[in-house]
Design an enzyme around this catalytic site. Sequence first.
Site, PDB file in Angstrom:
ATOM      1  N   CYS A  44       7.560 -12.219  -2.363  1.00  0.00           N
ATOM      2  CA  CYS A  44       6.439 -11.158  -1.825  1.00  0.00           C
ATOM      3  C   CYS A  44       6.218 -10.384  -3.433  1.00  0.00           C
ATOM      4  O   CYS A  44       6.984 -10.148  -4.044  1.00  0.00           O
ATOM      5  CB  CYS A  44       6.938 -10.644  -0.766  1.00  0.00           C
ATOM      6  SG  CYS A  44       7.932  -9.396  -0.703  1.00  0.00           S
ATOM      7  N   CYS A  45       4.945  -9.640  -3.142  1.00  0.00           N
ATOM      8  CA  CYS A  45       4.312  -8.854  -4.042  1.00  0.00           C
ATOM      9  C   CYS A  45       4.207  -9.791  -5.510  1.00  0.00           C
ATOM     10  O   CYS A  45       3.717 -10.646  -5.663  1.00  0.00           O
ATOM     11  CB  CYS A  45       5.331  -7.608  -4.401  1.00  0.00           C
ATOM     12  SG  CYS A  45       4.679  -6.333  -5.191  1.00  0.00           S
ATOM     13  N   ILE A  46       5.161  -9.161  -6.578  1.00  0.00           N
ATOM     14  CA  ILE A  46       5.157  -9.772  -7.947  1.00  0.00           C
ATOM     15  C   ILE A  46       5.995 -10.833  -8.111  1.00  0.00           C
ATOM     16  O   ILE A  46       5.814 -11.538  -8.795  1.00  0.00           O
ATOM     17  CB  ILE A  46       5.207  -8.673  -9.031  1.00  0.00           C
ATOM     18  CG1 ILE A  46       4.905  -9.045 -10.429  1.00  0.00           C
ATOM     19  CG2 ILE A  46       6.582  -8.078  -8.640  1.00  0.00           C
ATOM     20  CD1 ILE A  46       3.436  -9.555 -10.610  1.00  0.00           C
ATOM     21  N   THR A  59       3.848 -14.016  -0.204  1.00  0.00           N
ATOM     22  CA  THR A  59       2.872 -12.995   0.309  1.00  0.00           C
ATOM     23  C   THR A  59       2.551 -11.849  -0.664  1.00  0.00           C
ATOM     24  O   THR A  59       3.393 -11.644  -1.267  1.00  0.00           O
ATOM     25  CB  THR A  59       3.118 -12.513   1.916  1.00  0.00           C
ATOM     26  OG1 THR A  59       2.185 -11.711   2.600  1.00  0.00           O
ATOM     27  CG2 THR A  59       4.723 -11.687   1.780  1.00  0.00           C
TER      28      THR A  59
END
Length: 224
Positions: A135-137, A197
């Site tokens: 998730c994220c980066i 995500t």
Amino acid sequence: MTKKVAVILSGCGVYDGSEIHESSAVLVHLSRAGVQYDSFAPNVDQMHVVDHTKGQPTEEKRNVLAESARIARGNIRDLNDLRVREYDALIIPGGFGVAKNLSTWAVQGKDCSVLKAVEDTIKAFHAAKKPIGLCCISPVLAAKLIPGCEVTVGCDTECEKWPYAGTAGAIKQLGCTHVNKQVNEAHVDTKNKLVTTCAFMSNSPLHEIYDGVGEMVKVVVKLI
């Protein structure tokens, strides 16, 4: 049998480690699903330490494993001790620690290197056809290590809601496919068993971030 998931942390704090809300959301959703999890982190120095009240680096030195232990309530192990055969899936929360401590993405972008222990772990889970949640980066790790994979970091058009949209372009330059998704959605690369995500790549309310991480965890668990 109880499902087991390995979680890799990268420090403690959005600007120089794991994003705490994302990490907590991952662990809460795994717990709610009845999944056993263990936390791991590399035993290395952080790239730098950031004063989170100012957003500026300091002269202080900190260790990634020791800082990650704050999130794991002390129940954490050296990443070198992770044995892929003992786990059904892998999840890596985001935060700048992914781009600074698990890789050099923060300074080199698509030309970055990935910490060997992290690279070996991701490649081993992928080779074993075990699901990987990012998730994220952290989806950039998959883009760097798994040729032609599909991931999302949210939207590829920069605006107030999507301040990091340029990351999608770098992912495409690596020869991977970026799929636009909303903050409460996850993208599933069924061929590679990757579930991604955007989380805080989006400027969205905390509960929406939490829901998106929950969707990622739910799909990872389903793929086991």
